[in-house]
Each structure stands twice: as C-alpha cells, then as structure tokens.
Design a protein around this motif. Sequence first.
Motif, PDB file in Angstrom:
ATOM      1  N   GLU A 261      27.650  37.928  10.154  1.00 46.01           N
ATOM      2  CA  GLU A 261      27.498  36.670  10.888  1.00 46.01           C
ATOM      3  C   GLU A 261      27.774  35.491   9.959  1.00 46.01           C
ATOM      4  N   ILE A 262      28.551  34.551  10.462  1.00 44.70           N
ATOM      5  CA  ILE A 262      28.781  33.288   9.754  1.00 44.70           C
ATOM      6  C   ILE A 262      28.113  32.172  10.558  1.00 44.70           C
ATOM      7  N   VAL A 263      27.198  31.466   9.927  1.00 46.43           N
ATOM      8  CA  VAL A 263      26.472  30.372  10.589  1.00 46.43           C
ATOM      9  C   VAL A 263      27.068  29.048  10.134  1.00 46.43           C
ATOM     10  N   ARG A 264      27.464  28.247  11.074  1.00 49.03           N
ATOM     11  CA  ARG A 264      28.038  26.934  10.790  1.00 49.03           C
ATOM     12  C   ARG A 264      27.054  25.852  11.238  1.00 49.03           C
ATOM     13  N   PRO A 265      26.285  25.267  10.319  1.00 51.88           N
ATOM     14  CA  PRO A 265      25.335  24.215  10.712  1.00 51.88           C
ATOM     15  C   PRO A 265      26.087  23.069  11.390  1.00 51.88           C
ATOM     16  N   SER A 266      25.594  22.651  12.551  1.00 45.61           N
ATOM     17  CA  SER A 266      26.360  21.724  13.376  1.00 45.61           C
ATOM     18  C   SER A 266      25.451  20.726  14.074  1.00 45.61           C
ATOM     19  N   LEU A 267      26.000  19.563  14.305  1.00 50.27           N
ATOM     20  CA  LEU A 267      25.269  18.518  15.021  1.00 50.27           C
ATOM     21  C   LEU A 267      26.142  17.960  16.128  1.00 50.27           C
ATOM     22  N   LEU A 268      25.554  17.796  17.289  1.00 51.29           N
ATOM     23  CA  LEU A 268      26.276  17.266  18.439  1.00 51.29           C
ATOM     24  C   LEU A 268      25.461  16.156  19.079  1.00 51.29           C
ATOM     25  N   ARG A 269      26.060  14.988  19.216  1.00 43.17           N
ATOM     26  CA  ARG A 269      25.414  13.900  19.955  1.00 43.17           C
ATOM     27  C   ARG A 269      26.001  13.887  21.358  1.00 43.17           C
ATOM     28  N   THR A 270      25.158  14.083  22.357  1.00 47.87           N
ATOM     29  CA  THR A 270      25.618  14.060  23.748  1.00 47.87           C
ATOM     30  C   THR A 270      25.221  12.724  24.364  1.00 47.87           C
ATOM     31  N   ASN A 271      26.189  11.868  24.519  1.00 46.29           N
ATOM     32  CA  ASN A 271      25.916  10.577  25.138  1.00 46.29           C
ATOM     33  C   ASN A 271      27.139  10.113  25.899  1.00 46.29           C
ATOM     34  N   GLY A 272      26.890   9.282  26.892  1.00 48.74           N
ATOM     35  CA  GLY A 272      27.974   8.765  27.694  1.00 48.74           C
ATOM     36  C   GLY A 272      27.838   7.265  27.890  1.00 48.74           C
ATOM     37  N   SER A 273      28.667   6.748  28.767  1.00 48.08           N
ATOM     38  CA  SER A 273      28.677   5.304  29.008  1.00 48.08           C
ATOM     39  C   SER A 273      27.428   4.848  29.738  1.00 48.08           C
ATOM     40  N   ASP A 274      26.786   5.769  30.466  1.00 48.44           N
ATOM     41  CA  ASP A 274      25.534   5.473  31.150  1.00 48.44           C
ATOM     42  C   ASP A 274      24.805   6.796  31.381  1.00 48.44           C
ATOM     43  N   GLN A 275      23.687   6.756  32.107  1.00 46.58           N
ATOM     44  CA  GLN A 275      22.891   7.971  32.266  1.00 46.58           C
ATOM     45  C   GLN A 275      23.621   9.054  33.063  1.00 46.58           C
ATOM     46  N   TYR A 276      24.447   8.661  34.017  1.00 45.47           N
ATOM     47  CA  TYR A 276      25.218   9.652  34.771  1.00 45.47           C
ATOM     48  C   TYR A 276      26.184  10.389  33.845  1.00 45.47           C
ATOM     49  N   ASP A 277      26.834   9.610  32.997  1.00 44.34           N
ATOM     50  CA  ASP A 277      27.812  10.180  32.072  1.00 44.34           C
ATOM     51  C   ASP A 277      27.130  11.043  31.007  1.00 44.34           C
ATOM     52  N   THR A 278      25.959  10.612  30.550  1.00 41.84           N
ATOM     53  CA  THR A 278      25.211  11.420  29.575  1.00 41.84           C
ATOM     54  C   THR A 278      24.816  12.759  30.185  1.00 41.84           C
ATOM     55  N   ALA A 279      24.429  12.738  31.460  1.00 43.87           N
ATOM     56  CA  ALA A 279      24.102  13.989  32.146  1.00 43.87           C
ATOM     57  C   ALA A 279      25.320  14.898  32.207  1.00 43.87           C
ATOM     58  N   ILE A 280      26.477  14.327  32.458  1.00 47.18           N
ATOM     59  CA  ILE A 280      27.713  15.114  32.518  1.00 47.18           C
ATOM     60  C   ILE A 280      28.038  15.695  31.146  1.00 47.18           C
ATOM     61  N   LYS A 281      27.931  14.873  30.110  1.00 46.97           N
ATOM     62  CA  LYS A 281      28.231  15.349  28.752  1.00 46.97           C
ATOM     63  C   LYS A 281      27.260  16.454  28.343  1.00 46.97           C
ATOM     64  N   THR A 282      26.013  16.322  28.717  1.00 49.04           N
ATOM     65  CA  THR A 282      25.032  17.367  28.396  1.00 49.04           C
ATOM     66  C   THR A 282      25.353  18.642  29.160  1.00 49.04           C
ATOM     67  N   SER A 283      25.779  18.501  30.403  1.00 49.47           N
ATOM     68  CA  SER A 283      26.181  19.654  31.209  1.00 49.47           C
ATOM     69  C   SER A 283      27.364  20.374  30.571  1.00 49.47           C
ATOM     70  N   GLN A 284      28.305  19.618  30.035  1.00 49.81           N
ATOM     71  CA  GLN A 284      29.483  20.212  29.401  1.00 49.81           C
ATOM     72  C   GLN A 284      29.105  20.949  28.116  1.00 49.81           C
ATOM     73  N   ALA A 285      28.138  20.413  27.385  1.00 49.24           N
ATOM     74  CA  ALA A 285      27.661  21.118  26.196  1.00 49.24           C
ATOM     75  C   ALA A 285      26.889  22.373  26.574  1.00 49.24           C
ATOM     76  N   LEU A 286      26.182  22.296  27.690  1.00 46.32           N
ATOM     77  CA  LEU A 286      25.373  23.419  28.157  1.00 46.32           C
ATOM     78  C   LEU A 286      26.247  24.537  28.705  1.00 46.32           C
ATOM     79  N   HIS A 287      27.289  24.166  29.447  1.00 47.73           N
ATOM     80  CA  HIS A 287      28.151  25.158  30.093  1.00 47.73           C
ATOM     81  C   HIS A 287      29.617  24.744  29.962  1.00 47.73           C
ATOM     82  N   PRO A 288      30.290  25.158  28.883  1.00 50.76           N
ATOM     83  CA  PRO A 288      31.712  24.829  28.727  1.00 50.76           C
ATOM     84  C   PRO A 288      32.587  25.440  29.823  1.00 50.76           C
TER      85      PRO A 288
END
Length: 593
Positions: A261-288
């Motif tokens: 196993e190779i572990v790649r330490p990673s950071l992702l900021r999920t944010n959008g132009s407003d709360q609707y967009d942030t929800a969409i970006k979080t959804s995309q991170a949750l389910h590509p």
Amino acid sequence: MRIILLVTLFVAFCLPVGALAEGKLSLVRPTDKESYTPSLPQPIVSNWKDGLKNLDKKQSARKKRSTDPTVTTQKPYTDPGSYNGYLHTGEIHYYAFETTSEGTINLTSSGERKAPNAFIASLDNSTKTYQTGNTLPAGKYALVVEKGEMLYSITLSQLSFSEKPDTNLPEIKLTKPALENPIRESYRLALQDVRFSFEGTSTNTTSLTLKEQGKSGTTRNLPVSSPFQESYSIQKNTPAYSKYEFQASSQSGNSITRVVEIVRPSLLRTNGSDQYDTAIKTSQALHPDGVKSVIITGQDDYYDIKGGAVLSHFDNAPILLTPTGKNNSLPDRVKQEIIRLKPDTAYILGNTERMSSNVEKTIQDLGIKPVRIAGAYPAQTNAKIAEYFTNKMNELGTKPDTALITSSNFGPVGTQAMNISIQKGIPLLYAKDTGLHDDVKDFLKKYPQYKKFVIVDDPTIVVTNTEKELRDLAPGNTVERIGDGKTLTRYESGVELAKKFQTDARTIVLANGENDPAQPLGTIHIDAVLGAPLAAKHKGTLLLTPRDSFSTSVAQYLDGQRSNDNKVDQLFIQGGNVVVTEALVDRLLKYLQ
C-alpha cells in the motif's frame, strides 16, 4: 470560488524539508482542476482467484512427462508434504501439485500469530475448492495459503502425488520503499514527494510482474535475473490509498501474490460560490461516479436535516440543498448534479410549505423515485424519519437498539453527531428545553427495541430530566451522556464523540463551528452539515473549529492520535477561506506529515 486543492506539496529545492514542519515555507497549492480523488482505506489484500489465473499451471517438464512416451512414469509420491512460510498482510501463497489418483485430504495448519486460511483449489479453471476431509479427484491443484500473519506451518497428507511436491516459494526482497510496518506492508509518502519507486530483487523466480490495483492499473514485467526498479509519478486523481500487487512464479509453478500500500497524505478544500455550490462540490468529492440515493433539504432547514442525515447510512447519500418555500424550485445546477449521480431515490425532507411540490415534480420528471418524509413541525418530522429508518433497518435484518439524543434547537454538537448517526446507523432524536419531544416519546414507545441512549449535548443544553424520561420508557433502558455530565464546549464535545465511537482519525473533516450570524443562535454554518456524509463514508471524524484559530481540545486530540502513529491521511476542509482561513490550514499541515 473554485475548489482549492492541496495534494502534493512542492518544496523549493534550496530549502530544507524540516522547515516545512515548522510552517516556515510558503507551499504551492494547485488551484486549477482537482488533482486528488478521495479514497477509502481498504484492507491490504488480493483475491486468491486472481492469482490463481496467473499461476503457471503447466510446468514444462511435467507437460513433457505426460506427452512424451519415452519418459518413464514415476512411482507416485505418497509422503506428507510440509509447507513452511511467512505471510505478510494481504499476501497469498500458492503451491502447485498434481495427484495421480483420488484421495481424502488431510490438511493441518498452524501460525505464529494466527493460523492461516489454507485450502486446495483446482487448476482446471473451475476455481473449485477443497478442505480437509474432502475427496480430491486426480488432477492438478494448488495449495492456497492466505489471511495469516507471520510464520506458518502446513502439512498435506493422504494423497498420491505425481512427484514430490515443491515446497519452496519464489521470494521478493524489497529494498525500497522502506516499509513502515514489516507485517502490514504500507509506505507513507512525504508531503513533498512527487514520485516513488519499487526496488529490490527476486530469487527462485521465472516470472515477476507488478500491477497497480484498480480499473486502469497496468501490469509491468520485471527482471528476474537482475535487480528491478520501477518508478511511479503522482498523477492527477491519484487517490490517498493505492495498492500495488507483485506476482512471482517459480519453475515448478509455485507462486506468491504480495500487495504493498502507498499512502498519499492529501488535503481537499470543498467549497463553492455559495452553499448550494458547496453542497455540490462535497457531493462530487463523496461520489465521483454515482450513488443510489440523495437527500434534498432546504438551504436553511437545519432542523430537518440534522435528524434526516441518518438516511445517508444506506448508500452514503450526499446532502443537496434547495431554496425553502412552497413556491420555490430546484436550482438547475442542483438538478444537473442529481442527473450526474443517477440515483434511484431522492429523500425530500420537510412538508410542502418548506419543500415545494415543484421539487418533487422535478425529481419525478427525472425518473427518480421521490420519498418525502415530513411532519407539521421539526420534532414530528424527526420522529417520522426515525420511523422510516427503523422500519427499513428492520426489514434488512439489522435491528437497531441504540439512539442518539440531541437538542432540536442547539446545532453544533448535534451536527457533529450526524457523522456518528450516518456511520453507525443510529437515529438522532430531538429533545426540547424541558425533555423529550412528545413525538419522539411516542416513537420510542412504538419501537421498544431502542434500549440504549447516548445524549450528545451536556446538561446545559439537554436537561437531566431527559435521562429520567428515557429510563422510564421501559425497564432495562440505559442512558449515558457524552462528557459524563460535564459542561463542554462544542469543540470538546466533538472530540468526546470521536473517542466514544472510535471514529477513524486517518480521515478528518474539519468545518467552521462558530454561530452563523445570519441564523438563529446556536446554528452553525451549513458546511459542517454537508461534511457529515463525507466523514461517515470514510469512517472518519467530523470536527469543528473557529475560523482562524485552533481549538485546544481538537489540537490535543490530533496530537494524541499522531503520537500513537495514527497520522491523518486525508484532511477535508469544508467551506472557503472566509469560514476556515488558509493560515489555519497551514497550521494543520503538520498532521499530514
């Protein structure tokens, strides 16, 4: 605002790496396309059937012996075969042999730490398996050894072999990377790493391959008569957890499958132009790719979503937002995200006064089944959600007996408990200022299967009378409270929840925990709510923080995890720089090192 992704961190060559840990370097953050795919920690394991396909089933001398009439037939070998080896986590050993007549298997195994799983598999492409006591027809087989740890010893007897079985395995010696754990073969990249390589040698080997597990993994042929060196570069969408599979075979057909196993330490900021967009970006991170269900709630409907998040337990459903009001419609960008996800079901939380019938019609027009769960007021909706969830769990054969209790009015601790509710499959029920809501009481009386209760808020938020009410519902009910009755800050409560339910600190979802000035007192920013399914999917931990400082309790928790070698592999920051500053993110980087 765009998604700000910190994944592989590039450090100027003229500066020492040690300065990174001290926070002295200005780190380059890619801000164009996302270059990191969130991934789940998985067992380091391979499928024995896959290795069997690659097994050398027809050793050349054996084939010649069966077809060349000038080769004298040997007398069957009937002595027991003794196999001794060393298993790393996820490693599989295959010992090839051939029998000349039918026999009854006598197979015994023992291990240094635990006995491995040992069985016999047919090499006739049927993947039929045999255990001790089974009748084994004449034919070609492999003794498969898996799921053990360290040294093992196996004896196979009462069979007539065509020749003395070879009990020696090919061997792979890795000199690079330097694995952190000699049993669990895992290597953690440094933050500044942009590539890594496998180096080593093999012995008693006629073929050696290396393959990256996954949909697009390619197989590389490695040299067997000289040292091998294979390099990999970190590409866009390289996940946090990658697995590489070695397959080595010997002249006799014996083989090993070894996974690193190779572990790649990673950071992702999920944010959008407003709360609707942030929800969409979080959804995309949750389910590509896609998901079976989604949850739709009002953009300011904190009351329904807190208890409704438990519906995400079934399919890791993302939470998507729509404007509240009986005449409002689903925003087109939210509709497009739902189309991308291709769910079968959409849970709509709230009555038509708050969640318009227009939303339901749009869902139906997309060919998706809408399931509206609604009451006349939040506590009633909460009880209806719990009833729907309980019925579905009971139908699935998993009868829940534990419930979380939180304030229907005060949000910070209940929001962090959403992660536990989703992850563990535990309904989150509402209490008012004086005790349980009547609708919640009625629900618990209807479903007496709930015997264990955990109050997540301290007594200043959920009064002690609630404990008595829960105990009085039925004999044998037990009640405990996070923090054992001490008055805790919202940040301390989140840490205590993580400890109580032993969430995985390898994945941290961090969100602003301060009161949202645009909402009623005790209501925090929606970003934390949206992050609950993300934390739950990764079996991770949801924590709150002030926007520009670091809570002492959270810092102590992460420091403690790090001192126990539980480093953070994935760090999700919910929301933009306005709610969690870049300066604070810089301070968090040490937990990824």
